[in-house]
Design a protein around this motif. Sequence first.
Motif, PDB file in Angstrom:
ATOM      1  N   UNK A   1       0.807  -1.218   0.000  1.00  0.00           N
ATOM      2  CA  UNK A   1       0.000   0.000   0.000  1.00  0.00           C
ATOM      3  C   UNK A   1       0.842   1.270   0.000  1.00  0.00           C
ATOM      4  N   UNK A   2       1.923   1.283   0.741  1.00  0.00           N
ATOM      5  CA  UNK A   2       2.662   2.525   0.975  1.00  0.00           C
ATOM      6  C   UNK A   2       3.916   2.673   0.114  1.00  0.00           C
ATOM      7  N   UNK A   3       4.254   1.669  -0.667  1.00  0.00           N
ATOM      8  CA  UNK A   3       5.526   1.698  -1.396  1.00  0.00           C
ATOM      9  C   UNK A   3       5.588   2.835  -2.404  1.00  0.00           C
TER      10      UNK A   3
ATOM     11  N   UNK B   1     -11.052  -0.541   0.223  1.00  0.00           N
ATOM     12  CA  UNK B   1     -10.826  -0.500  -1.225  1.00  0.00           C
ATOM     13  C   UNK B   1      -9.334  -0.696  -1.459  1.00  0.00           C
ATOM     14  N   UNK B   2      -8.952  -1.884  -1.902  1.00  0.00           N
ATOM     15  CA  UNK B   2      -7.539  -2.214  -2.045  1.00  0.00           C
ATOM     16  C   UNK B   2      -6.829  -1.344  -3.068  1.00  0.00           C
TER      17      UNK B   2
ATOM     18  N   UNK C   1       3.347  -0.873  -9.640  1.00  0.00           N
ATOM     19  CA  UNK C   1       2.067  -1.184  -9.013  1.00  0.00           C
ATOM     20  C   UNK C   1       1.738  -2.677  -9.066  1.00  0.00           C
ATOM     21  N   UNK C   2       2.123  -3.350 -10.120  1.00  0.00           N
ATOM     22  CA  UNK C   2       1.866  -4.790 -10.183  1.00  0.00           C
ATOM     23  C   UNK C   2       2.644  -5.522  -9.092  1.00  0.00           C
TER      24      UNK C   2
ATOM     25  N   UNK D   1      -3.400   3.089  -5.193  1.00  0.00           N
ATOM     26  CA  UNK D   1      -2.830   2.652  -6.459  1.00  0.00           C
ATOM     27  C   UNK D   1      -3.232   3.551  -7.637  1.00  0.00           C
ATOM     28  N   UNK D   2      -3.837   4.690  -7.337  1.00  0.00           N
ATOM     29  CA  UNK D   2      -4.145   5.698  -8.366  1.00  0.00           C
ATOM     30  C   UNK D   2      -4.923   5.113  -9.538  1.00  0.00           C
ATOM     31  N   UNK D   3      -5.922   4.314  -9.220  1.00  0.00           N
ATOM     32  CA  UNK D   3      -6.784   3.778 -10.268  1.00  0.00           C
ATOM     33  C   UNK D   3      -6.323   2.458 -10.856  1.00  0.00           C
ATOM     34  N   UNK D   4      -5.098   2.034 -10.549  1.00  0.00           N
ATOM     35  CA  UNK D   4      -4.609   0.753 -11.059  1.00  0.00           C
ATOM     36  C   UNK D   4      -5.333  -0.395 -10.371  1.00  0.00           C
TER      37      UNK D   4
END
Length: 252
Positions: free
Chosen positions: A73-75, A146-147, A80-81, A151-154
């Motif tokens: 979550x914080x990386x 919401x996972x 993103x994958x 992730x900015x929509x990813x």
Amino acid sequence: METKTITFYSPCLERDMTIRVYGHYGKPILAFPCQDGNAWNLEDFGMINTMAPWIESGQIKVYVVDSDDQASYSSKYWDKHHRAWKLDQYFWCVINEVLPRIYDDCGGFIRPITFGCSLGADHATNMFFRRPDLFDGVLALSGCWDATYTFDGYSDDYLYENCPLFFLKNMPNNHYFIPQYNEKKIILCCGQGAYEHYGINNIKTFKEIFKEKGIQAWVDIWGFDVNHDWPWWFKQVNYFMPHLLGDYKFSN
């Protein structure tokens, strides 16, 4: 209060992990820290003190596990994958590495109740709904649920599989998990005050999904003065714990 620390190397996460244990006996509570927190998070912020009456009386035994949010979550570094894959690896670390250590400490197989506040509530909810055969219930306070929210929509399959808001919506109404859910105790709670905006709409969606699927759960929305902060989570734990441990059953 008896306390101890369990440390182990996690092949799933490729790093050392810690579990803080509070209590001598009782129903195991598998607790997840707030975002980026470690196994001392609940102790440092006063939640263990709030739970002390149930711990010291032997009603519950609390196991707080390190988070791995810094890799998911914080990386700020991984793509993103990879971050989504790391979130899934955390799930498998809990299932395959943390739970066996709880069984060993308890002297045999026993289903914990999952618990968490804020992002810890997301982990607690995910663990329970993905594997209701391994857990006896969930108490989740002020989650985002919401996972994809960092992730900015990813989105991908890993995020989908680690977000009950997504996979429950698409679960068939006759899925074999639903009777298992209804044998357990499910409590989701969110306030409507400061910094609760991440979760309030999603908890309402959960309530709609539960009703549609016939999942018996207690979805409790508190007032506009109820903020996303520890003092309110202390009050909620004091309110919900007797119901969680007692015979009270929930319905929509």
